[in-house]
Design a protein around this motif. Structure first.
Motif, PDB file in Angstrom:
ATOM      1  N   ASP A 223       0.642  -1.478  -0.139  1.00 59.51           N
ATOM      2  CA  ASP A 223       0.077   0.037  -0.077  1.00 59.51           C
ATOM      3  C   ASP A 223       0.819   1.403  -0.099  1.00 59.51           C
ATOM      4  O   ASP A 223       2.039   1.181   0.494  1.00 59.51           O
ATOM      5  N   ASP A 224       0.419   2.344  -0.452  1.00 63.03           N
ATOM      6  CA  ASP A 224       1.189   3.596  -0.461  1.00 63.03           C
ATOM      7  C   ASP A 224       1.425   4.088   0.726  1.00 63.03           C
ATOM      8  O   ASP A 224       2.428   4.601   1.064  1.00 63.03           O
ATOM      9  N   ASP A 225       0.600   3.847   1.748  1.00 58.64           N
ATOM     10  CA  ASP A 225       0.788   4.320   3.240  1.00 58.64           C
ATOM     11  C   ASP A 225       1.250   3.032   4.061  1.00 58.64           C
ATOM     12  O   ASP A 225       1.034   3.178   5.313  1.00 58.64           O
ATOM     13  N   TYR A 226       2.114   2.112   3.684  1.00 52.16           N
ATOM     14  CA  TYR A 226       2.607   1.310   4.353  1.00 52.16           C
ATOM     15  C   TYR A 226       3.577   1.775   5.736  1.00 52.16           C
ATOM     16  O   TYR A 226       3.566   1.141   6.898  1.00 52.16           O
ATOM     17  N   LEU A 227       4.352   2.783   5.449  1.00 48.08           N
ATOM     18  CA  LEU A 227       4.838   3.447   6.522  1.00 48.08           C
ATOM     19  C   LEU A 227       3.980   3.898   7.726  1.00 48.08           C
ATOM     20  O   LEU A 227       4.460   3.785   8.754  1.00 48.08           O
ATOM     21  N   VAL A 228       2.818   4.277   7.279  1.00 50.84           N
ATOM     22  CA  VAL A 228       2.031   4.969   8.352  1.00 50.84           C
ATOM     23  C   VAL A 228       1.512   3.551   9.250  1.00 50.84           C
ATOM     24  O   VAL A 228       1.330   3.591  10.326  1.00 50.84           O
ATOM     25  N   GLU A 229       1.103   2.322   8.329  1.00 53.53           N
ATOM     26  CA  GLU A 229       0.672   1.243   9.231  1.00 53.53           C
ATOM     27  C   GLU A 229       1.523   0.697   9.935  1.00 53.53           C
ATOM     28  O   GLU A 229       1.576   0.277  11.069  1.00 53.53           O
ATOM     29  N   GLU A 230       2.980   0.887   9.499  1.00 58.84           N
ATOM     30  CA  GLU A 230       4.229   0.415  10.468  1.00 58.84           C
ATOM     31  C   GLU A 230       4.114   1.182  11.752  1.00 58.84           C
ATOM     32  O   GLU A 230       4.372   0.571  12.866  1.00 58.84           O
ATOM     33  N   GLY A 231       4.102   2.466  11.610  1.00 55.85           N
ATOM     34  CA  GLY A 231       4.134   3.414  12.971  1.00 55.85           C
ATOM     35  C   GLY A 231       3.041   3.445  13.685  1.00 55.85           C
ATOM     36  O   GLY A 231       3.252   3.751  14.883  1.00 55.85           O
ATOM     37  N   GLU A 232       1.724   3.540  13.082  1.00 54.55           N
ATOM     38  CA  GLU A 232       0.497   3.655  13.823  1.00 54.55           C
ATOM     39  C   GLU A 232       0.029   2.311  14.514  1.00 54.55           C
ATOM     40  O   GLU A 232      -0.593   2.152  15.696  1.00 54.55           O
ATOM     41  N   ILE A 233       0.515   1.030  13.788  1.00 59.08           N
ATOM     42  CA  ILE A 233      -0.018  -0.342  14.319  1.00 59.08           C
ATOM     43  C   ILE A 233       0.916  -1.137  14.871  1.00 59.08           C
ATOM     44  O   ILE A 233       0.992  -1.432  16.031  1.00 59.08           O
ATOM     45  N   TRP A 234       1.949  -1.489  13.974  1.00 50.87           N
ATOM     46  CA  TRP A 234       2.834  -2.335  14.445  1.00 50.87           C
ATOM     47  C   TRP A 234       3.870  -2.169  15.185  1.00 50.87           C
ATOM     48  O   TRP A 234       4.196  -2.822  16.180  1.00 50.87           O
ATOM     49  N   LEU A 235       4.513  -0.889  15.256  1.00 51.49           N
ATOM     50  CA  LEU A 235       5.442  -0.440  16.188  1.00 51.49           C
ATOM     51  C   LEU A 235       4.769  -0.293  17.742  1.00 51.49           C
ATOM     52  O   LEU A 235       5.483  -0.718  18.657  1.00 51.49           O
ATOM     53  N   PRO A 236       3.653   0.443  17.642  1.00 56.38           N
ATOM     54  CA  PRO A 236       2.922   0.615  19.077  1.00 56.38           C
ATOM     55  C   PRO A 236       2.757  -0.796  19.658  1.00 56.38           C
ATOM     56  O   PRO A 236       2.921  -1.159  20.908  1.00 56.38           O
ATOM     57  N   ARG A 237       2.197  -1.856  18.853  1.00 56.88           N
ATOM     58  CA  ARG A 237       1.926  -3.166  19.309  1.00 56.88           C
ATOM     59  C   ARG A 237       3.078  -3.742  19.732  1.00 56.88           C
ATOM     60  O   ARG A 237       3.174  -4.558  20.815  1.00 56.88           O
ATOM     61  N   LEU A 238       4.347  -3.480  18.960  1.00 55.51           N
ATOM     62  CA  LEU A 238       5.717  -4.333  19.451  1.00 55.51           C
ATOM     63  C   LEU A 238       5.986  -3.758  20.808  1.00 55.51           C
ATOM     64  O   LEU A 238       6.496  -4.406  21.795  1.00 55.51           O
ATOM     65  N   ILE A 239       5.768  -2.399  21.059  1.00 55.69           N
ATOM     66  CA  ILE A 239       6.193  -1.765  22.296  1.00 55.69           C
ATOM     67  C   ILE A 239       5.509  -2.230  23.352  1.00 55.69           C
ATOM     68  O   ILE A 239       5.985  -2.729  24.460  1.00 55.69           O
ATOM     69  N   ASP A 240       4.240  -2.452  23.179  1.00 53.61           N
ATOM     70  CA  ASP A 240       3.269  -2.979  24.297  1.00 53.61           C
ATOM     71  C   ASP A 240       3.538  -4.503  24.525  1.00 53.61           C
ATOM     72  O   ASP A 240       3.584  -4.878  25.911  1.00 53.61           O
ATOM     73  N   LYS A 241       3.823  -5.056  23.498  1.00 53.51           N
ATOM     74  CA  LYS A 241       3.949  -6.808  23.657  1.00 53.51           C
ATOM     75  C   LYS A 241       5.222  -6.929  24.495  1.00 53.51           C
ATOM     76  O   LYS A 241       5.428  -8.184  25.389  1.00 53.51           O
ATOM     77  N   LEU A 242       6.288  -6.059  24.539  1.00 56.82           N
ATOM     78  CA  LEU A 242       7.470  -6.091  24.924  1.00 56.82           C
ATOM     79  C   LEU A 242       7.484  -5.617  26.465  1.00 56.82           C
ATOM     80  O   LEU A 242       8.357  -5.601  27.290  1.00 56.82           O
ATOM     81  N   GLY A 243       6.313  -4.977  26.771  1.00 58.03           N
ATOM     82  CA  GLY A 243       6.143  -4.170  28.012  1.00 58.03           C
ATOM     83  C   GLY A 243       7.289  -3.250  28.230  1.00 58.03           C
ATOM     84  O   GLY A 243       7.472  -2.840  29.414  1.00 58.03           O
ATOM     85  N   LEU A 244       7.593  -2.326  27.154  1.00 55.70           N
ATOM     86  CA  LEU A 244       8.382  -1.352  27.488  1.00 55.70           C
ATOM     87  C   LEU A 244       7.747  -0.166  27.734  1.00 55.70           C
ATOM     88  O   LEU A 244       6.403   0.320  27.020  1.00 55.70           O
ATOM     89  N   ASN A 245       8.093   0.878  28.849  1.00 56.39           N
ATOM     90  CA  ASN A 245       7.192   1.849  29.194  1.00 56.39           C
ATOM     91  C   ASN A 245       7.803   3.265  28.802  1.00 56.39           C
ATOM     92  O   ASN A 245       7.437   4.284  28.686  1.00 56.39           O
ATOM     93  N   ARG A 246       8.843   3.174  28.590  1.00 55.61           N
ATOM     94  CA  ARG A 246      10.104   4.207  28.101  1.00 55.61           C
ATOM     95  C   ARG A 246      11.094   3.913  27.288  1.00 55.61           C
ATOM     96  O   ARG A 246      12.013   3.147  27.511  1.00 55.61           O
ATOM     97  N   VAL A 247      10.679   4.369  25.964  1.00 54.95           N
ATOM     98  CA  VAL A 247      11.651   4.062  24.740  1.00 54.95           C
ATOM     99  C   VAL A 247      12.331   5.373  24.140  1.00 54.95           C
ATOM    100  O   VAL A 247      11.342   6.417  23.942  1.00 54.95           O
ATOM    101  N   ILE A 248      13.155   5.146  23.501  1.00 52.79           N
ATOM    102  CA  ILE A 248      13.972   6.187  22.308  1.00 52.79           C
ATOM    103  C   ILE A 248      13.711   5.420  21.412  1.00 52.79           C
ATOM    104  O   ILE A 248      14.458   4.480  21.289  1.00 52.79           O
ATOM    105  N   LEU A 249      13.265   6.009  20.214  1.00 51.99           N
ATOM    106  CA  LEU A 249      13.353   5.118  18.995  1.00 51.99           C
ATOM    107  C   LEU A 249      14.377   5.750  17.943  1.00 51.99           C
ATOM    108  O   LEU A 249      14.550   7.226  17.999  1.00 51.99           O
TER     109      LEU A 249
END
Length: 264
Positions: free
Chosen positions: A82-108
């Motif tokens: 999709d044209d907006d694949y970067l948006v999907e990565e940043g809005e859905i999969w990256l936050p889900r990764l952070i949550d699943k790993l139990g991270l509370n304070r991150v620097i990207l």
């Protein structure tokens, strides 16, 4: 300073598995955020080489490196993207990764495509992202981006570029190269524009680009900083192209360490 490294496949749901490498200090400093590294459009964990180890050692932070869908050992992708694949990565999969790993304070810390994803992730997960560092991020497609990708396509056909990439991507090399150049060069329904996410970034930001980057104009940096506001600082590295963490390694590492120290 002992750091223990482990590899795992993380089940993200919806049939997606992401390959992750985690470095944890033997004596954890809970005051330090976790660094999450996001690779470029043709990248993977192995292509960071020893950068994660150096960052872990010099910042005192735990480090997470992961491969987006389609890369490394992560689940496969199908084309066209999709044209907006970067948006999907940043809005859905990256936050889900952070949550699943139990991270509370991150620097990207994101390079190229990973930098664009990091900006969207910082806007989307403002409560958990305490800082964002980008190398050669894009918020739109400029003339250098287009020319650089077209030139890379020619090199892929006429030089040993494919063989070099195949060392990391194996049988996925052609698919990933197509996913990159076809998505960025095709006609789009609307131009790529990530500016709307920038004002939502509440954390400090360090926006880095090599002065000789052949994939992006200087305005990528200045426009990102303008969009974020006073929380963003630009950094142009001399005698450096598209990959600051290798081409200006010590300057890049020094800047990251300083940023982490200030924002921990």
């Amino acid at each position: 300073m002992t750091v223990f490294w482990s590899n795992q496949l993380l089940d993200m749901g919806h049939g997606m598995m992401l390959s992750i490498r985690i470095g944890k200090h033997a004596q954890q400093n809970i005051q330090r955020p976790v660094l999450v590294l996001l690779h470029e459009a043709l990248g993977c964990i192995a292509m960071w080489k020893d950068i994660p180890e150096q960052l872990a050692a010099e910042t005192g932070c735990d480090v997470v490196v992961y491969e987006r869908q389609g890369y490394g050992l992560s689940s496969e992708i199908t084309l066209p993207r999709d044209d907006d694949y970067l948006v999907e990565e940043g809005e859905i999969w990256l936050p889900r990764l952070i949550d699943k790993l139990g991270l509370n304070r991150v620097i990207l810390i994101g390079h190229s495509d990973g930098g664009s994803v990091a900006l969207i992730g910082a806007a989307t997960s403002a409560s958990k992202v305490v800082g964002v560092i980008t190398e050669a991020a894009h918020i739109y497609i400029d003339h250098l981006t287009t020319a650089g990708i077209k030139e890379a396509v020619e090199r892929y056909q006429d030089t040993n570029l494919k063989d070099k990439l195949a060392r990391y991507h194996g049988e996925r090399t052609d698919l990933l190269f197509r996913a990159w150049h076809e998505t960025w060069l095709r006609e789009r329904k609307s131009p790529m524009n990530l500016r709307p996410w920038l004002p939502r970034i509440e954390c400090p930001a360090l926006i880095i680009q090599g002065q000789d980057d052949c994939y992006g104009v200087r305005e990528q940096v200045t426009d990102i900083c303008t969009g974020i506001g006073a929380r963003a600082e630009p950094l142009f590295l001399p005698k450096c192209g598209h990959v600051p963490h290798f081409e200006a390694r010590e300057s890049l590492i020094s800047a990251v360490v300083k940023f982490v120290d200030i924002n921990s």
